[in-house]
Design a protein around this motif. Structure first.
Motif, PDB file in Angstrom:
ATOM      1  N   GLY A  50       0.914  -1.553   0.079  1.00 42.24           N
ATOM      2  CA  GLY A  50      -0.275  -0.015   0.073  1.00 42.24           C
ATOM      3  C   GLY A  50       0.910   0.709  -0.230  1.00 42.24           C
ATOM      4  N   ASN A  51       0.666   2.240   0.713  1.00 42.06           N
ATOM      5  CA  ASN A  51       1.792   3.361   1.543  1.00 42.06           C
ATOM      6  C   ASN A  51       2.087   3.052   2.002  1.00 42.06           C
ATOM      7  N   GLU A  52       2.916   1.852   2.040  1.00 43.23           N
ATOM      8  CA  GLU A  52       3.924   1.908   3.062  1.00 43.23           C
ATOM      9  C   GLU A  52       5.049   1.675   2.429  1.00 43.23           C
ATOM     10  N   LEU A  53       6.079   2.084   2.973  1.00 44.79           N
ATOM     11  CA  LEU A  53       7.413   2.640   2.657  1.00 44.79           C
ATOM     12  C   LEU A  53       8.180   1.767   2.793  1.00 44.79           C
ATOM     13  N   PHE A  54       9.240   1.025   2.551  1.00 44.65           N
ATOM     14  CA  PHE A  54      10.722  -0.529   3.020  1.00 44.65           C
ATOM     15  C   PHE A  54      11.546   1.215   3.620  1.00 44.65           C
ATOM     16  N   SER A  55      12.180   0.311   4.910  1.00 45.94           N
ATOM     17  CA  SER A  55      12.822   1.369   5.414  1.00 45.94           C
ATOM     18  C   SER A  55      14.051   0.279   6.428  1.00 45.94           C
ATOM     19  N   ASN A  56      15.053   1.067   6.024  1.00 45.69           N
ATOM     20  CA  ASN A  56      16.263   0.372   6.853  1.00 45.69           C
ATOM     21  C   ASN A  56      16.426   1.033   8.258  1.00 45.69           C
ATOM     22  N   ALA A  57      15.534   1.673   8.591  1.00 45.85           N
ATOM     23  CA  ALA A  57      15.646   2.200  10.173  1.00 45.85           C
ATOM     24  C   ALA A  57      13.604   2.443  10.569  1.00 45.85           C
ATOM     25  N   ASN A  58      13.715   1.850  11.666  1.00 46.74           N
ATOM     26  CA  ASN A  58      12.204   2.162  11.900  1.00 46.74           C
ATOM     27  C   ASN A  58      11.565   2.310  13.387  1.00 46.74           C
ATOM     28  N   PRO A  75      16.699   6.712   8.107  1.00 37.62           N
ATOM     29  CA  PRO A  75      16.304   6.101   7.351  1.00 37.62           C
ATOM     30  C   PRO A  75      17.846   6.367   5.917  1.00 37.62           C
ATOM     31  N   SER A  76      18.700   5.459   5.682  1.00 38.04           N
ATOM     32  CA  SER A  76      18.886   5.772   4.753  1.00 38.04           C
ATOM     33  C   SER A  76      19.288   5.514   3.313  1.00 38.04           C
ATOM     34  N   TRP A  77      18.045   3.932   3.697  1.00 41.08           N
ATOM     35  CA  TRP A  77      17.377   3.642   2.826  1.00 41.08           C
ATOM     36  C   TRP A  77      15.958   3.203   2.532  1.00 41.08           C
ATOM     37  N   LEU A  78      15.112   4.406   1.795  1.00 35.58           N
ATOM     38  CA  LEU A  78      13.996   3.783   1.810  1.00 35.58           C
ATOM     39  C   LEU A  78      13.274   3.003   0.753  1.00 35.58           C
ATOM     40  N   GLY A  79      12.300   2.521   0.401  1.00 35.79           N
ATOM     41  CA  GLY A  79      12.517   1.238  -1.118  1.00 35.79           C
ATOM     42  C   GLY A  79      11.059   1.284  -1.040  1.00 35.79           C
ATOM     43  N   ARG A  80      10.209   1.149  -2.254  1.00 37.62           N
ATOM     44  CA  ARG A  80       9.004   0.647  -2.372  1.00 37.62           C
ATOM     45  C   ARG A  80       9.331  -0.247  -3.811  1.00 37.62           C
ATOM     46  N   PHE A  81       8.280  -1.510  -3.514  1.00 36.23           N
ATOM     47  CA  PHE A  81       7.857  -2.981  -4.487  1.00 36.23           C
ATOM     48  C   PHE A  81       6.856  -2.800  -5.171  1.00 36.23           C
ATOM     49  N   TYR A  82       6.706  -3.417  -6.668  1.00 34.80           N
ATOM     50  CA  TYR A  82       5.844  -3.518  -7.099  1.00 34.80           C
ATOM     51  C   TYR A  82       6.039  -4.635  -8.564  1.00 34.80           C
ATOM     52  N   ILE A  83       3.760  -4.975  -8.183  1.00 34.47           N
ATOM     53  CA  ILE A  83       4.252  -6.079  -9.350  1.00 34.47           C
ATOM     54  C   ILE A  83       3.299  -6.084 -10.068  1.00 34.47           C
ATOM     55  N   ASP A  84       3.280  -6.965 -11.423  1.00 36.16           N
ATOM     56  CA  ASP A  84       2.338  -6.499 -12.640  1.00 36.16           C
ATOM     57  C   ASP A  84       0.618  -7.187 -12.115  1.00 36.16           C
ATOM     58  N   ALA A  85       0.014  -5.665 -12.937  1.00 35.33           N
ATOM     59  CA  ALA A  85      -1.115  -5.769 -11.806  1.00 35.33           C
ATOM     60  C   ALA A  85      -2.525  -6.983 -12.244  1.00 35.33           C
ATOM     61  N   ASP A  86      -1.485  -7.947 -13.432  1.00 37.30           N
ATOM     62  CA  ASP A  86      -2.673  -8.392 -14.193  1.00 37.30           C
ATOM     63  C   ASP A  86      -2.459  -9.264 -13.432  1.00 37.30           C
ATOM     64  N   ARG A  87      -1.455  -9.646 -12.856  1.00 33.54           N
ATOM     65  CA  ARG A  87      -1.176 -10.922 -12.083  1.00 33.54           C
ATOM     66  C   ARG A  87      -2.097 -10.770 -10.295  1.00 33.54           C
ATOM     67  N   PHE A 107      11.619  -3.031  -8.145  1.00 32.88           N
ATOM     68  CA  PHE A 107      11.946  -2.675  -6.820  1.00 32.88           C
ATOM     69  C   PHE A 107      12.703  -0.808  -6.990  1.00 32.88           C
ATOM     70  N   VAL A 108      12.186   0.129  -6.618  1.00 28.98           N
ATOM     71  CA  VAL A 108      12.967   1.731  -6.610  1.00 28.98           C
ATOM     72  C   VAL A 108      13.541   1.697  -5.268  1.00 28.98           C
ATOM     73  N   TRP A 109      14.141   2.089  -4.827  1.00 28.02           N
ATOM     74  CA  TRP A 109      14.751   2.374  -4.308  1.00 28.02           C
ATOM     75  C   TRP A 109      15.778   3.815  -3.769  1.00 28.02           C
ATOM     76  N   PRO A 110      15.474   5.003  -3.374  1.00 28.13           N
ATOM     77  CA  PRO A 110      16.118   6.085  -2.654  1.00 28.13           C
ATOM     78  C   PRO A 110      17.356   5.978  -1.281  1.00 28.13           C
ATOM     79  N   TRP A 111      18.265   6.410  -2.229  1.00 26.32           N
ATOM     80  CA  TRP A 111      19.809   6.156  -1.082  1.00 26.32           C
ATOM     81  C   TRP A 111      20.684   7.738  -0.462  1.00 26.32           C
ATOM     82  N   LEU A 112      20.726   7.457   0.493  1.00 22.60           N
ATOM     83  CA  LEU A 112      21.141   9.110   1.194  1.00 22.60           C
ATOM     84  C   LEU A 112      22.877   8.399  -0.046  1.00 22.60           C
TER      85      LEU A 112
END
Length: 248
Positions: A50-58, A75-87, A107-112
Motif C-alpha cells: 500500500g502506502n508503506e515505504l520499506f526502510s532500514n530504520a524503523n 533511514p538512509s534507504w527507503l524503498g517500494r516494490f511493485y508487481i504486474d497488476a494483471d497478476r 523495486f525503486v530505492w532512494p538512498w542517501l
C-alpha cells in the motif's frame, strides 16, 4: 559530554533540509504510482504494501539486536516494490499474491549514498531501481514477505555478476544464518537524485527504463515455455507457474 555544541548549532538547519528531502521522496513515489498505473511501456505496476515505504530504520529504541554496528535512527534507504497488476485478482490485494505467481518484482530505492556496510559510498544520493526474479524456497511465500527479504538481503558488492546493456546484473544466494532463503536474479540501475529534478528526467531515467525492462523480462519468461494467460473474470491472467527446485 552530553550534547555536542557544534551538532546542536546545526541541528535545526539539518532538520529542515532532511524534512525537505523526505517531502521530495514522497512526491517522487506519488509520481511513480500514477505513471506505473498506466501500461505505456507494456505493463501496469501496482505497489506492494500500500502506502508503506520499506526502510532500514524503523524505530527509536535506545539499543537493539541489530546486526549493524551503529545506530540507525535515520533511514538512509527507503524503498517500494511493485508487481504486474494483471497478476492480481480483481478482488485481491497485491500483498497476497504468491511470489511464484508474480514471477517478477520491480523495486525503486532512494538512498542517501553513504554509510552502508555492503555498498561503497556513492558521493551523492542515488536512486536504485530494477527488476528481480526472486525464488523463495517456499513456493507459497507472498510478494510482501519476499519484498522484505529483497530489501533486507540485497548485497550489491557480494552478488554482482556484471553489466549487460547498461544494467547491473547479479544473483541471490540463500543464507539461512541471516534468514535469507532466496535464489534467482536481479537487474539494477543507479541514477543520481540530482538527475531526477523534473518530470521529464524521472520519466526518461526511471519510469521508462524500468517499465521496458519489466516487460522484456516477462516476455522472455513467457518465451521460455510458460503457458499463455488463461481468462479470469474476462481479463487475461498468468497461470500459477510450477515452482522451480531450489539449489543451495
Amino acid at each position: 559530554m552530553i550534547f555536542r555544541k557544534e551538532v546542536a548549532a546545526e541541528t535545526a538547519h539539518a532538520y529542515d533540509t532532511l524534512s525537505a528531502y523526505f517531502q521530495d521522496v514522497r512526491s517522487f513515489f506519488e509520481v511513480l504510482s500514477v505513471r506505473f498505473s498506466l501500461p505505456e511501456y507494456g505493463v501496469r505496476l501496482r505497489p506492494i504494501a500500500g502506502n508503506e515505504l520499506f526502510s532500514n530504520a524503523n524505530s527509536y529504541l535506545l539499543s537493539d539486536d541489530s546486526s549493524y554496528p551503529y545506530y540507525l535512527w535515520l533511514p538512509s534507504w527507503l524503498g517500494r516494490f511493485y508487481i504486474d497488476a494483471d497478476r492480481i485478482a480483481d478482488d485481491g490485494r497485491a500483498d497476497d499474491v504468491s511470489t511464484a505467481h508474480a514471477r517478477h518484482i520491480a523495486f525503486v530505492w532512494p538512498w542517501l549514498g553513504f554509510n552502508d556496510a555492503y555498498v561503497k559510498d556513492a558521493g551523492e544520493p542515488e536512486c536504485w531501481f530494477g527488476v528481480a526474479d526472486p525464488r523463495p524456497q517456499d513456493p507459497q511465500e507472498t510478494v510482501r514477505t519476499t519484498a522484505q527479504s529483497l530489501f533486507n538481503y540485497f548485497r550489491l558488492e557480494h552478488t554482482l555478476d556484471g553489466e549487460h546493456h547498461g544494467w547491473l546484473t547479479g544473483h541471490f544466494t540463500p543464507h539461512p544464518e541471516v534468514g535469507c532463503n532466496l535464489t534467482g536474479r536481479w537487474h539494477l540501475r543507479r541514477v543520481p537524485l540530482s538527475a531526477l529534478t523534473n518530470y521529464y528526467e524521472v520519466e526518461k531515467n526511471v519510469i521508462q527504463p524500468l517499465g521496458e525492462k519489466f516487460t522484456e523480462l516477462a516476455a522472455a519468461t513467457a518465451a521460455d515455455g510458460q503457458a499463455p494467460r488463461p481468462e479470469l473474470n474476462g481479463r487475461q491472467r498468468h497461470p500459477e507457474p510450477v515452482p522451480v527446485a531450489v539449489r543451495s
